[in-house]
Structures are given as structure tokens and as C-alpha cells.
Design a protein around this motif. Sequence first.
Motif, PDB file in Angstrom:
ATOM      1  N   ALA A  43       0.955  -1.125   0.021  1.00 55.54           N
ATOM      2  CA  ALA A  43      -0.071  -0.034   0.138  1.00 55.54           C
ATOM      3  C   ALA A  43       1.037   1.300   0.025  1.00 55.54           C
ATOM      4  O   ALA A  43       0.379   2.169  -0.921  1.00 55.54           O
ATOM      5  CB  ALA A  43      -0.940  -0.107   1.133  1.00 55.54           C
ATOM      6  N   TYR A  64      -4.474   4.034   1.366  1.00 52.75           N
ATOM      7  CA  TYR A  64      -4.233   2.712   1.913  1.00 52.75           C
ATOM      8  C   TYR A  64      -4.560   2.395   3.304  1.00 52.75           C
ATOM      9  O   TYR A  64      -4.857   1.723   3.640  1.00 52.75           O
ATOM     10  CB  TYR A  64      -2.769   2.420   1.814  1.00 52.75           C
ATOM     11  CG  TYR A  64      -1.973   3.862   2.556  1.00 52.75           C
ATOM     12  CD1 TYR A  64      -1.540   3.486   3.948  1.00 52.75           C
ATOM     13  CD2 TYR A  64      -1.318   4.757   1.892  1.00 52.75           C
ATOM     14  CE1 TYR A  64      -0.733   4.306   4.766  1.00 52.75           C
ATOM     15  CE2 TYR A  64      -0.782   5.661   2.688  1.00 52.75           C
ATOM     16  CZ  TYR A  64      -0.497   5.802   4.130  1.00 52.75           C
ATOM     17  OH  TYR A  64       0.353   6.422   4.606  1.00 52.75           O
ATOM     18  N   LEU A 121      -7.762   0.774   3.246  1.00 55.27           N
ATOM     19  CA  LEU A 121      -7.445  -0.834   2.872  1.00 55.27           C
ATOM     20  C   LEU A 121      -7.018  -1.307   4.074  1.00 55.27           C
ATOM     21  O   LEU A 121      -7.537  -2.540   4.578  1.00 55.27           O
ATOM     22  CB  LEU A 121      -6.370  -0.760   1.939  1.00 55.27           C
ATOM     23  CG  LEU A 121      -6.108  -1.995   1.263  1.00 55.27           C
ATOM     24  CD1 LEU A 121      -7.174  -3.072   0.711  1.00 55.27           C
ATOM     25  CD2 LEU A 121      -4.783  -2.143   0.410  1.00 55.27           C
ATOM     26  N   TYR A 167      -8.912  -4.465   6.371  1.00 55.27           N
ATOM     27  CA  TYR A 167      -8.401  -5.705   6.554  1.00 55.27           C
ATOM     28  C   TYR A 167      -8.217  -5.945   8.222  1.00 55.27           C
ATOM     29  O   TYR A 167      -8.596  -7.094   8.543  1.00 55.27           O
ATOM     30  CB  TYR A 167      -7.215  -5.774   6.039  1.00 55.27           C
ATOM     31  CG  TYR A 167      -6.328  -7.052   6.175  1.00 55.27           C
ATOM     32  CD1 TYR A 167      -6.939  -8.258   5.587  1.00 55.27           C
ATOM     33  CD2 TYR A 167      -5.251  -7.232   7.140  1.00 55.27           C
ATOM     34  CE1 TYR A 167      -6.297  -9.561   5.790  1.00 55.27           C
ATOM     35  CE2 TYR A 167      -4.718  -8.425   7.431  1.00 55.27           C
ATOM     36  CZ  TYR A 167      -5.149  -9.762   6.792  1.00 55.27           C
ATOM     37  OH  TYR A 167      -4.510 -10.792   7.079  1.00 55.27           O
TER      38      TYR A 167
END
Length: 133
Positions: A111, A120, A123, A127
Amino acid sequence: MSVGNVIITEIYFGGIKETMNKVLKILIFIGIFYHLFLIIRLPVWHDEFYSIWASWQPLNKIIFSITDAVHPPGYYLILHFWGMVSKHLYWYRFLTFIGFLINLVLLRKIALKLDKTGNYLLLVFLYVFSGYF
């Protein structure tokens, strides 16, 4: 563009980048403790129980009887040898936690190289809090 504008721009965006990196570190820290909490608090899931049961079988049975094209033997074989240290549920779940940590490190590196805008963080956030492993 004058030298002064370049310096101001570098300071501004450098400060944002530093802040984003701090936020990323905080997200990772929270995510690690979140997953440790889940390891301790969640009951055994059906697929988790099956994987543990399969890992207790003899090696030839793991390779030839339990697995198929959808469920290749690799994970069960790793669990088989991992379980030689301890048969405790937390120990089995810790193997998955190690996988989570490796994925988190790789995700962060990818990222940071691909995304210069800070997206990022979303992201990594998704996660880290994506539920159970």
C-alpha cells in the motif's frame, strides 16, 4: 513556482504523510489486539473444528483421504506439525494469527508503495477489522 512555495508545500505534505504513518501504526496496533481478543473470546467455528480434527489424522490419511481439489492438504499438514507442540485451541489459532501478521506487513508495504494519497489507510482499516482472520 518559487523556492518558498516549494518549501511550504514540502512541509505541508510531509506533515500529512507523517500523520498518515502514525494513523497506520495505530490501526495496526489496534488490529493486533483486536485479533488477539477474537482468538480468546470466540467459540470454535465448524470449519475450524474440522481443520483441527483433520490435522490430528495420520499423514497418509491427510494427503489421500481427507483432502480434495477444493481443500488441498497443505494447511492440514502445517496444522499437523504445528499441533505437535500443543493441542490447545489458542495454539492452533495462533498459527492463523501469524498469517494475519504476515499479511498485514505485506499489505502495508504494498500500500505504501502503490498509494501516495493515503487511501491505503482505508485498505488497512478494512483488513484489520474484517472480522475473524
